[in-house]
Structure formats: C-alpha cells, structure tokens
Design a protein around this motif. Structure first.
Motif, PDB file in Angstrom:
ATOM      1  N   PRO A 330       0.832  -1.212   0.000  1.00 45.29           N
ATOM      2  CA  PRO A 330       0.000   0.000   0.000  1.00 45.29           C
ATOM      3  C   PRO A 330       0.862   1.256   0.000  1.00 45.29           C
ATOM      4  CG  PRO A 330      -0.840  -1.593   1.585  1.00 45.29           C
ATOM      5  CD  PRO A 330       0.481  -2.122   1.123  1.00 45.29           C
ATOM      6  N   GLY A 331       0.433   2.239  -0.769  1.00 53.75           N
ATOM      7  CA  GLY A 331       1.129   3.507  -0.799  1.00 53.75           C
ATOM      8  C   GLY A 331       2.355   3.547  -1.682  1.00 53.75           C
ATOM      9  N   LEU A 332       2.616   2.492  -2.446  1.00 56.20           N
ATOM     10  CA  LEU A 332       3.807   2.450  -3.275  1.00 56.20           C
ATOM     11  C   LEU A 332       3.504   1.828  -4.629  1.00 56.20           C
ATOM     12  CD1 LEU A 332       6.908   2.774  -3.666  1.00 56.20           C
ATOM     13  CD2 LEU A 332       7.137   0.456  -2.705  1.00 56.20           C
ATOM     14  N   ALA A 333       3.986   2.487  -5.678  1.00 54.79           N
ATOM     15  CA  ALA A 333       3.977   1.920  -7.022  1.00 54.79           C
ATOM     16  C   ALA A 333       5.385   2.011  -7.585  1.00 54.79           C
ATOM     17  CB  ALA A 333       3.008   2.669  -7.928  1.00 54.79           C
ATOM     18  N   LEU A 334       5.774   1.037  -8.358  1.00 47.39           N
ATOM     19  CA  LEU A 334       7.040   1.056  -9.076  1.00 47.39           C
ATOM     20  C   LEU A 334       6.745   1.222 -10.556  1.00 47.39           C
ATOM     21  CD1 LEU A 334       9.776   0.705  -7.553  1.00 47.39           C
ATOM     22  CD2 LEU A 334       7.848  -0.295  -6.329  1.00 47.39           C
ATOM     23  N   ALA A 335       7.435   2.164 -11.189  1.00 45.50           N
ATOM     24  CA  ALA A 335       7.257   2.406 -12.616  1.00 45.50           C
ATOM     25  C   ALA A 335       8.535   2.062 -13.367  1.00 45.50           C
ATOM     26  CB  ALA A 335       6.865   3.862 -12.863  1.00 45.50           C
ATOM     27  N   ASP A 336       8.410   1.920 -14.679  1.00 46.40           N
ATOM     28  CA  ASP A 336       9.472   1.318 -15.497  1.00 46.40           C
ATOM     29  C   ASP A 336      10.470   2.322 -16.069  1.00 46.40           C
ATOM     30  OD1 ASP A 336       7.777   2.537 -17.290  1.00 46.40           O
ATOM     31  OD2 ASP A 336       7.596   0.818 -18.638  1.00 46.40           O
ATOM     32  N   ALA A 337      10.824   3.357 -15.336  1.00 45.56           N
ATOM     33  CA  ALA A 337      11.822   4.316 -15.822  1.00 45.56           C
ATOM     34  C   ALA A 337      12.713   4.740 -14.672  1.00 45.56           C
ATOM     35  CB  ALA A 337      11.143   5.544 -16.426  1.00 45.56           C
ATOM     36  N   GLY A 338      13.967   5.016 -14.978  1.00 51.22           N
ATOM     37  CA  GLY A 338      14.890   5.431 -13.936  1.00 51.22           C
ATOM     38  C   GLY A 338      15.890   6.437 -14.441  1.00 51.22           C
ATOM     39  N   LYS A 339      17.081   6.426 -13.838  1.00 49.20           N
ATOM     40  CA  LYS A 339      18.101   7.418 -14.138  1.00 49.20           C
ATOM     41  C   LYS A 339      18.602   7.334 -15.576  1.00 49.20           C
ATOM     42  CE  LYS A 339      19.806   7.504  -9.362  1.00 49.20           C
ATOM     43  NZ  LYS A 339      20.962   7.211  -8.473  1.00 49.20           N
ATOM     44  N   ARG A 340      18.461   6.167 -16.196  1.00 52.91           N
ATOM     45  CA  ARG A 340      18.916   6.027 -17.582  1.00 52.91           C
ATOM     46  C   ARG A 340      17.926   6.615 -18.579  1.00 52.91           C
ATOM     47  NH1 ARG A 340      22.965   1.448 -18.226  1.00 52.91           N
ATOM     48  NH2 ARG A 340      23.642   1.040 -16.100  1.00 52.91           N
ATOM     49  N   ASP A 341      16.744   6.981 -18.094  1.00 53.53           N
ATOM     50  CA  ASP A 341      15.691   7.458 -18.978  1.00 53.53           C
ATOM     51  C   ASP A 341      15.269   8.895 -18.695  1.00 53.53           C
ATOM     52  OD1 ASP A 341      15.259   4.679 -19.990  1.00 53.53           O
ATOM     53  OD2 ASP A 341      14.555   4.373 -17.937  1.00 53.53           O
ATOM     54  N   LEU A 342      15.387   9.338 -17.440  1.00 54.72           N
ATOM     55  CA  LEU A 342      14.815  10.610 -17.008  1.00 54.72           C
ATOM     56  C   LEU A 342      15.872  11.478 -16.322  1.00 54.72           C
ATOM     57  CD1 LEU A 342      11.642   9.086 -15.293  1.00 54.72           C
ATOM     58  CD2 LEU A 342      11.764  10.000 -17.613  1.00 54.72           C
ATOM     59  N   PRO A 343      15.796  12.812 -16.477  1.00 58.14           N
ATOM     60  CA  PRO A 343      16.717  13.687 -15.752  1.00 58.14           C
ATOM     61  C   PRO A 343      16.384  13.708 -14.264  1.00 58.14           C
ATOM     62  CG  PRO A 343      15.060  15.002 -16.861  1.00 58.14           C
ATOM     63  CD  PRO A 343      14.837  13.579 -17.296  1.00 58.14           C
ATOM     64  N   PHE A 344      17.407  13.876 -13.435  1.00 60.28           N
ATOM     65  CA  PHE A 344      17.172  13.870 -11.988  1.00 60.28           C
ATOM     66  C   PHE A 344      18.123  14.795 -11.233  1.00 60.28           C
ATOM     67  CE2 PHE A 344      20.148  10.558 -13.132  1.00 60.28           C
ATOM     68  CZ  PHE A 344      21.166  10.682 -12.219  1.00 60.28           C
ATOM     69  N   ASP A 345      19.077  15.447 -11.948  1.00 64.05           N
ATOM     70  CA  ASP A 345      20.107  16.242 -11.282  1.00 64.05           C
ATOM     71  C   ASP A 345      19.591  17.577 -10.767  1.00 64.05           C
ATOM     72  OD1 ASP A 345      19.900  16.687 -14.157  1.00 64.05           O
ATOM     73  OD2 ASP A 345      21.487  18.165 -13.909  1.00 64.05           O
TER      74      ASP A 345
END
Length: 434
Positions: A330-345
């Motif tokens: 409960p309260g958590l979902a995991l999605a299929d994108a991470g640091k290799r796909d999305l900016p985070f800096d």
C-alpha cells in the motif's frame, strides 16, 4: 513534418522510443499515420510540437523587444533539426560547450558558432585554421590559454583567416574566467599580440554566480554584468578593437537571468556602429526551447514575470511517460523508468496525469510523488486518490532540466499535444550526443 521524420530512415532496436512493431519501417511513414500514444513503448520521453513552436516564437519575440541577438546554447538539445528551427526563428547562431560540439555545429552549417570555452584540441584548431564560411568565436581567460590557442592554430602555418577571441570575465570562486576586469584587460592585450587571433569582444557566464531568483543572487548577477560592461567599454575606449567583421560581441545570458543581461547590456547593442565599434549584444539562453516543469519553470525570466512584449511565458515541451509495473505494498507503485531514462540532477520528475491501462484518456492525477530513481525503476509514493493506480496504468511526468533529458534519447517522438486526451505522434527529433 518540421523536424527529423524524413531523415531517420528505418526504425530499429537502436531506437528505444520506437515500438517493436515499427522496426524495419520508415520513421516518416510511421509518423504520417499519426499513431496514438498508446502504440508507443514505455518508458518514454516525448516532445510537444505545440509547446516547441510556442517557445521558439516567444523567445524570438523577447529578443526583438529587448534589443539583443540570440545564439542559443546548442548543448541543450544537440538536435540539429531543432537548431534549424531556432535559426529560422531569428537566432544569429548557436553556442557550444566542447570541441566536438563545435565540429558538429560546423558540420550542420551553423553560420555563427560561439565556442563558450577555450578551444585547445589540436584537431579542432587545425579545422579552424582552414578556410570556412562560418563565423567562430572562442573564449580565453588567461595569457596561457591565448598562447596555447595561437600555437595550435598556427601549427600548420598561417591560418586562412584570424580566429575571433572573446575575453572571458569570471568571478572569484566561480567557474572559468579572468577573476577581475584588470586581469581580463591583460588577457585582451595578449590576444591582440598573438599570431592568428583577433580580439572580438568579451563574454562570460553569470549563471555560475547564483542558483535562484532571490534578491541576493540577482544582485550578484547585476554586479558582475556591470563589470562585464565596464570591461567592454574600457577596451572600446582604448581602441583595442580593430576591424572585426561581423562586429564586436558582448555576450552573457544563460537560461536563468537573460532579462538581467538585457537590462545591463542591451544599451551596448549597436550593430551599425553608430556610437563606436559595431557591437552586438548576444544572449546565449538555450533551455527555453523545451523549458521544463522544474528548475527552469521556477527561475526562467519568462516564468517569473519578464515576458513583457513577448506575451505568455514558456511552456514545458518535455514529458516522461512511465508504466506502473508493480504495486508491492500500500502507498507504493514502481514504474518502469529510472536514471537512464529521465533527468534527476535538478529535481525528480513530477507526476502530472494518468492514462488508465495505458490507453485511457489523459486525466490529472494528484497524490502521487516520485521519491527516488534507480537505474530503471521509479519509486512513486501514493496517497488519496492515487491509491487507485493499477499495474499497467501509464503516468505522465513533468521533467526538470532539459539539458540532461535530451542526452538520454537518440530519437524522441514529437506529439501534437502532450496535454490532449489522446496525444498522437506527428514527427521525430534525432539528437547527436556521440
């Protein structure tokens, strides 16, 4: 199709944005069918055609109203098709940040290239020594840089034409740049005396002096711009500038404070040379073309009230699309994108909307927050209505910092409107990041 659909050729496994069903098919033919977003894979980063065109027009209008030239930073997108649209909208040229980017810009036949760094690579200096139609301006912040640039440029003999050099002014504790006006004047004298080089103006980067739009940061930027103006005026008054084809250049202005640059330096803009040496004030903002839903939304002048004659501010043209692949607790979902796909800096992606089962109409979603990224997973914390998320639902994400979004995608789908209930693919943008 305004971008790259006609130049990509067959789609294949090297294009992670292309659906497997389209492998082997021509990219233009796929775009011509205007497939719906549901037919594209996840994870995905897309461009919004309407937002791109709006941003191009908005920034061009701002530059005209401010009375400055625009040479946007090409490193933001490294997408020659977007560069062409920026030039078509009125940009005088492009700015680059590495020798390789300079070579790419010359290959793309950009007419003016501002190399916002010292060019010391022997191969690129040899390239610049040959006859060329493009105007290239490089930076120097010390006599040692001047000497190395001159030596490399003349290694094969007299260059076909002098290389224009802008003296870079910095600030103590900052990035590159001479640490005072007096030190910068010494650099200018070294340029004037160096074989193969021509003193063509002054430049610097005020974005290294502040990282927000608070009063203290804005004052630091204004103070530095005053020093840059003083440096130029002292050089002009002393007769240090000789005959500079294309005009002397005074350049500053990243994507955060270009309004302050215009405030301080637009009065120097005098391309006809009515008040002294022909001078062009050149702003180098680049992130505007895609804007974002994070850092630049909060700091861009066209997001904090400086739109003026340009009218409406900028719009975010970059979005992430990720699929929920797990609801482990409960309260958590995991999605299929991470640091290799999305900016985070410059901040984590922000959940904006959901497409139920990946094909439903795009609808606003509240109560979902990306709290961490692994290499290929996003942790999404859920409260309230967001607890209804199921495996297979697709989330639309707002992204922060376009400069580290484009470099993760060699080919980006262009949607007609990312905010539409059912967005469709209308084009492709190809990036060149090596």
């Amino acid at each position: 199709m305004a971008y790259d659909a006609g130049r990509v050729g067959p789609l294949g496994p090297q294009h992670k944005a292309a659906p497997v069903a389209a492998w082997g098919r021509d990219a233009a033919a796929v775009a011509a069918e205007r497939p719906g977003l549901a037919r594209l894979p996840t994870p995905l980063v897309t461009l919004d055609a309407a937002a791109l065109e709006h941003n191009l027009a908005t920034m061009a209008a701002w530059a005209r109203a401010a009375g400055v030239d625009l040479a946007p930073h090409g490193k933001t997108t490294m997408a020659p098709s977007i560069w062409r649209r920026q030039l078509d909208a009125g940009a005088c040229g492009l700015t680059v940040a590495t020798p390789w980017q300079l070579a790419v810009a010359l290959d793309a036949q950009v007419p003016w290239v501002l190399a916002a760094y010292p060019v010391l690579d022997p191969g690129v200096l040899a390239l610049l020594a040959r006859p060329r139609s493009a105007r290239v301006l490089v930076w120097a912040d010390g006599a040692d840089v001047v000497e190395a640039t001159s030596r490399g440029l003349t290694a094969g003999g007299e260059p076909a034409q002098p290389l224009d050099v802008l003296v870079e002014l910095g600030a103590p504790g900052g990035r590159t740049g001479a640490r005072s006006v007096e030190a910068a004047l010494e650099v200018a004298r070294a340029v004037a005396a160096a074989p193969g080089l021509r003193l063509a103006g002054v430049a610097g980067y005020e974005g290294a002096l502040a990282h927000d739009a608070g009063a203290a940061g804005l004052q630091r930027v204004r103070s530095w711009l005053g020093e840059l103006r003083d440096l130029h005026e002292r050089l002009a008054a002393s007769g240090a500038y000789g005959d500079v084809p294309g005009g002397v250049v005074v350049s500053a202005g990243g994507s955060a404070y270009f309004d302050l640059v215009a405030e301080a330096l637009a009065p120097l803009h005098d391309p006809a040379g009515q008040r002294g040496p022909a001078t062009r004030t050149v702003v180098r903002a680049g992130a505007y073309v895609a804007h974002d839903d994070g850092f630049y939304r909060g700091i861009s002048p066209l997001g904090r009230g400086a739109a003026g004659a340009a009218g409406e501010g900028l719009r975010a043209a970059l979005h992430g699309w990720v699929r929920v692949v797990s609801r482990p607790e409960p309260g958590l979902a995991l999605a299929d994108a991470g640091k290799r796909d999305l900016p985070f800096d410059e901040g984590l992606p922000q959940v904006q909307a959901v497409r139920r089962s990946g094909s439903g109409a795009t609808e606003t979603l509240t109560g979902a927050q990306v709290t961490a990224l692994n290499d290929q997973h996003a942790f999404v914390r859920l409260t309230g209505a967001a607890e209804s998320l199921r495996v297979g639902d697709v989330l639309r994400l707002g992204l922060s910092h376009p400069c580290t979004a484009f470099d993760k995608w060699g080919l980006l789908p262009v949607l007609d409107d990312a905010g539409a209930a059912q967005p469709v693919l209308v084009d492709w943008v190809r990036t060149v990041f090596g």
